[in-house]
Design a protein around this motif. Structure first.
Motif, PDB file in Angstrom:
ATOM      1  N   SER A 116       4.041   0.476  -8.561  1.00 29.25           N
ATOM      2  CA  SER A 116       2.553   1.273  -7.381  1.00 29.25           C
ATOM      3  C   SER A 116       3.869   1.795  -6.520  1.00 29.25           C
ATOM      4  O   SER A 116       4.151   1.408  -5.801  1.00 29.25           O
ATOM      5  N   LYS A 142      -2.898  -6.032   6.797  1.00 29.92           N
ATOM      6  CA  LYS A 142      -3.202  -5.255   5.439  1.00 29.92           C
ATOM      7  C   LYS A 142      -2.734  -6.431   3.945  1.00 29.92           C
ATOM      8  O   LYS A 142      -2.578  -6.819   4.392  1.00 29.92           O
ATOM      9  N   THR A 143      -3.214  -6.035   3.231  1.00 34.73           N
ATOM     10  CA  THR A 143      -3.128  -6.838   2.398  1.00 34.73           C
ATOM     11  C   THR A 143      -2.052  -5.750   1.596  1.00 34.73           C
ATOM     12  O   THR A 143      -2.253  -4.677   0.563  1.00 34.73           O
ATOM     13  N   VAL A 148      -1.882  -4.645  -2.957  1.00 35.46           N
ATOM     14  CA  VAL A 148      -2.670  -3.700  -3.690  1.00 35.46           C
ATOM     15  C   VAL A 148      -2.210  -4.181  -5.401  1.00 35.46           C
ATOM     16  O   VAL A 148      -2.787  -3.916  -5.867  1.00 35.46           O
ATOM     17  N   SER A 189       4.927   3.669  -2.956  1.00 32.82           N
ATOM     18  CA  SER A 189       4.446   3.374  -1.806  1.00 32.82           C
ATOM     19  C   SER A 189       5.812   3.649  -0.830  1.00 32.82           C
ATOM     20  O   SER A 189       6.727   3.250  -0.574  1.00 32.82           O
ATOM     21  N   PRO A 217       0.465  -1.013  -0.164  1.00 31.09           N
ATOM     22  CA  PRO A 217       0.376  -0.017  -0.392  1.00 31.09           C
ATOM     23  C   PRO A 217       0.720   1.017  -0.297  1.00 31.09           C
ATOM     24  O   PRO A 217       1.949   1.158   0.440  1.00 31.09           O
ATOM     25  N   ARG A 218       0.320   2.155  -0.377  1.00 30.27           N
ATOM     26  CA  ARG A 218       1.126   3.408  -0.310  1.00 30.27           C
ATOM     27  C   ARG A 218       1.728   4.266   0.711  1.00 30.27           C
ATOM     28  O   ARG A 218       2.583   5.082   0.752  1.00 30.27           O
ATOM     29  N   GLU A 219       0.696   4.304   2.130  1.00 22.75           N
ATOM     30  CA  GLU A 219       1.200   4.569   3.253  1.00 22.75           C
ATOM     31  C   GLU A 219       0.715   3.335   4.365  1.00 22.75           C
ATOM     32  O   GLU A 219       0.198   2.401   4.321  1.00 22.75           O
ATOM     33  N   LYS A 234      -0.470   6.250   8.339  1.00 20.26           N
ATOM     34  CA  LYS A 234      -0.699   7.603   7.751  1.00 20.26           C
ATOM     35  C   LYS A 234       0.842   8.278   7.429  1.00 20.26           C
ATOM     36  O   LYS A 234       1.226   7.350   7.176  1.00 20.26           O
TER      37      LYS A 234
END
Length: 532
Positions: free
Chosen positions: A231, A220-221, A223, A233, A196-198, A202
């Motif tokens: 992507s 979490k998973t 993406v 991150s 994930p990006r963050e 956050k």
């Protein structure tokens, strides 16, 4: 029920008509596609016209210019290219609000060739920034977790950058719905991890720590499937910076970066958080304590300091912090986008332009540091920009500058080469007339040649007037009697360029007259003869 003769005859007639139509349509199809048989049989497009043929041909591979020193003052064409960057940056400055200050420079071969400052450090005051004015650099920070990774590889702390992260941090875990593969360290560095990006915290990550964030990540998973496409991150670089220092070195990312990169390079005005300095560009956003998030984007720096970092990448053989090949490996692209012009590296956003690869790292809309390793060229643009004014103004300005500077510098360097009269070492042993044979292994043909070797534009040129297609250029590679040869007038696609046109040429030691009496290569044997 008895057969109906009339019905049978109608059915028979319809079948005959259908068969005739089938033969006609098949013939028309074959006729229409006749000129595509060559394409199908030979796996190549058939040529329809001169215009189409031109589109299908490979362009000649761009030549690598010699990296010669530029004269002082700079050539007019180079000055004009830099003036376009200057004019564009001036147009962006708005001293009272959106973009109050800009600092920028361009360096070449370890020297700053152009530097300018714009705007003011204080609104409505004439307080121009300088080369040591401090700016927020945002995601340019991501360069340093990558340097950490490769330094640990050099030191043997990790055995491979392609090892999975959980080999060194067993309690790292995240759900992977795509495969059973584990995320590798390299994938964290080059945006191919699929994370994930963050992070769970956050961006405002003060008051948390690595153990808390790793526990939250377990639910979490991913993406994107790892290794498939980039992507972006922030989490990936936080994990590199935090986990490698805390778990493997028992220190912090901030301490390691300061002691191993900033101090050795003399980047004394670069650091983390908010600096205690009066020489700082305006920061048009509220202060934030990023805490655990720091490795992804919480550093500040100056154009002078980023230039020292740029020298390390642009001239890897002239720095002593990393092995030369480590720096070259860090600069390698790992992914090419579908459009072909943009590439991704660790941690670079890269672009091909005018035959050169630009490796750059953007820091939000405030910073862009970049280099063109093939030219030992680089550029830094730092801005004090209000959020939301433009997406990537520093990046846009740099690429505008490169679009005019790269072809201009390329042309200038070749023009300078035409004036070079000397060879890097004393050419006397190699000059004169040599007679011998050269085998063309692709045709099984042996050529009898008489080469005259002379100095030409910084190279040695071996010419046989009777066989110009066999002429060679000989270049110095650091050994006194070993030169590198390649066809003098070879032109072709970039495929042809890199399939082994270079050969080592071995000259015999000079005699009492200081002359080599012959040379050999893989396919050549030559001896010196008297000039007639």
């Amino acid at each position: 029920m008895a057969e109906n003769p009339r019905f049978f005859r109608l059915w028979q007639a319809a079948a005959i008509v259908f068969f005739i139509c089938f033969l006609v349509m098949t013939g028309l199809f074959i006729w229409a596609t006749e000129d595509r048989r060559d394409e199908i049989a030979n796996c190549k497009p058939s040529v329809k016209s001169d215009k189409e043929e031109t589109k299908l041909k490979d362009i000649v591979c761009p030549r690598q210019p010699p990296l010669l020193d530029l004269p002082d003052p700079l050539p007019n064409d180079v000055v004009q290219a830099l003036e376009k960057l200057d004019s564009h940056l001036k147009s962006l400055v708005n001293p009272t609000s959106q973009t109050p200050a800009i600092s920028a420079n361009v360096f070449y071969k370890g020297k700053v060739m152009w530097s300018e400052q714009y705007g003011s450090k204080q609104a409505q005051k004439s307080d121009t920034p300088d080369n040591d004015t401090i700016y927020r650099i945002g995601s340019v920070t991501k360069i340093f977790p990558v340097l950490l990774l490769f330094k640990l590889f050099e030191q043997g702390v990790i055995s491979s950058v392609d090892d999975p992260l959980n080999k060194y941090v067993p309690d790292f875990s995240i759900k992977n719905p795509f495969s059973k593969d584990n995320i590798t360290l390299r994938q964290l560095a080059n945006q191919l991890s699929g994370l994930p990006r963050e992070p769970p915290c956050k961006i405002m990550c003060a008051g948390t720590n690595t153990s808390e964030q790793l526990a939250l990540l377990q639910d979490k998973t991913l993406v994107v499937e790892p290794g498939t496409y980039p992507s972006y991150s922030n989490l990936a670089y936080i994990l590199l910076g935090r986990l490698l220092t805390e778990r493997l070195l028992n220190t912090t990312f901030e301490t390691w970066t300061t002691e191993n990169i900033l101090q050795p390079l003399g980047m004394l005005n670069t650091g983390f958080g908010t600096p205690n300095s009066s020489n700082m560009a305006p920061v048009p956003m509220f202060p934030m304590d990023l805490g655990w998030f720091v490795p992804a984007g919480d550093m500040y720096s100056t154009v002078a300091d980023l230039t020292k970092l740029g020298y390390m990448f642009a001239q890897p053989g002239k720095q002593n912090i990393f092995k030369e090949q480590t720096i070259r490996q860090i600069l390698q692209p790992d992914y090419i986008t579908r459009g072909g012009d943009y590439l991704w590296g660790a941690p670079w956003e890269m672009r091909f332009m005018d035959g050169f690869l630009i490796a750059g790292k953007a820091g939000g809309n405030t910073a862009f540091t970049s280099m063109v390793p093939a030219l030992e060229l680089g550029m830094n643009i730092l801005m004090s920009v209000s959020p939301g004014t433009s997406f990537l103004p520093a990046v846009d300005a740099a690429y505008l500058a490169y679009s005019v500077l790269l072809p201009t510098l390329n042309k200038t360097l070749f023009a300078l080469q035409a004036k070079v009269k000397s060879f890097p070492i004393d050419p006397t042993p190699f000059l004169g007339k040599f007679q011998g044979t050269s085998l063309d292994p692709t045709k099984g043909v042996t050529h009898s040649l008489t080469y005259t070797i002379t100095v030409d534009k910084g190279y040695l040129l071996a010419i046989d007037p009777a066989k110009p297609d066999q002429d060679l250029t000989l270049s110095y590679i650091g050994e006194p009697l070993i030169l590198r040869s390649r066809p003098a007038f070879q032109e072709g696609s970039c495929l042809i360029e890199h399939i082994g046109l270079e050969y080592g040429v071995y000259f015999s030691p000079p005699d009492s007259d200081g002359l080599s009496q012959g040379f050999t290569s893989t396919w050549m044997t030559f001896v010196r003869v008297e000039d007639s």
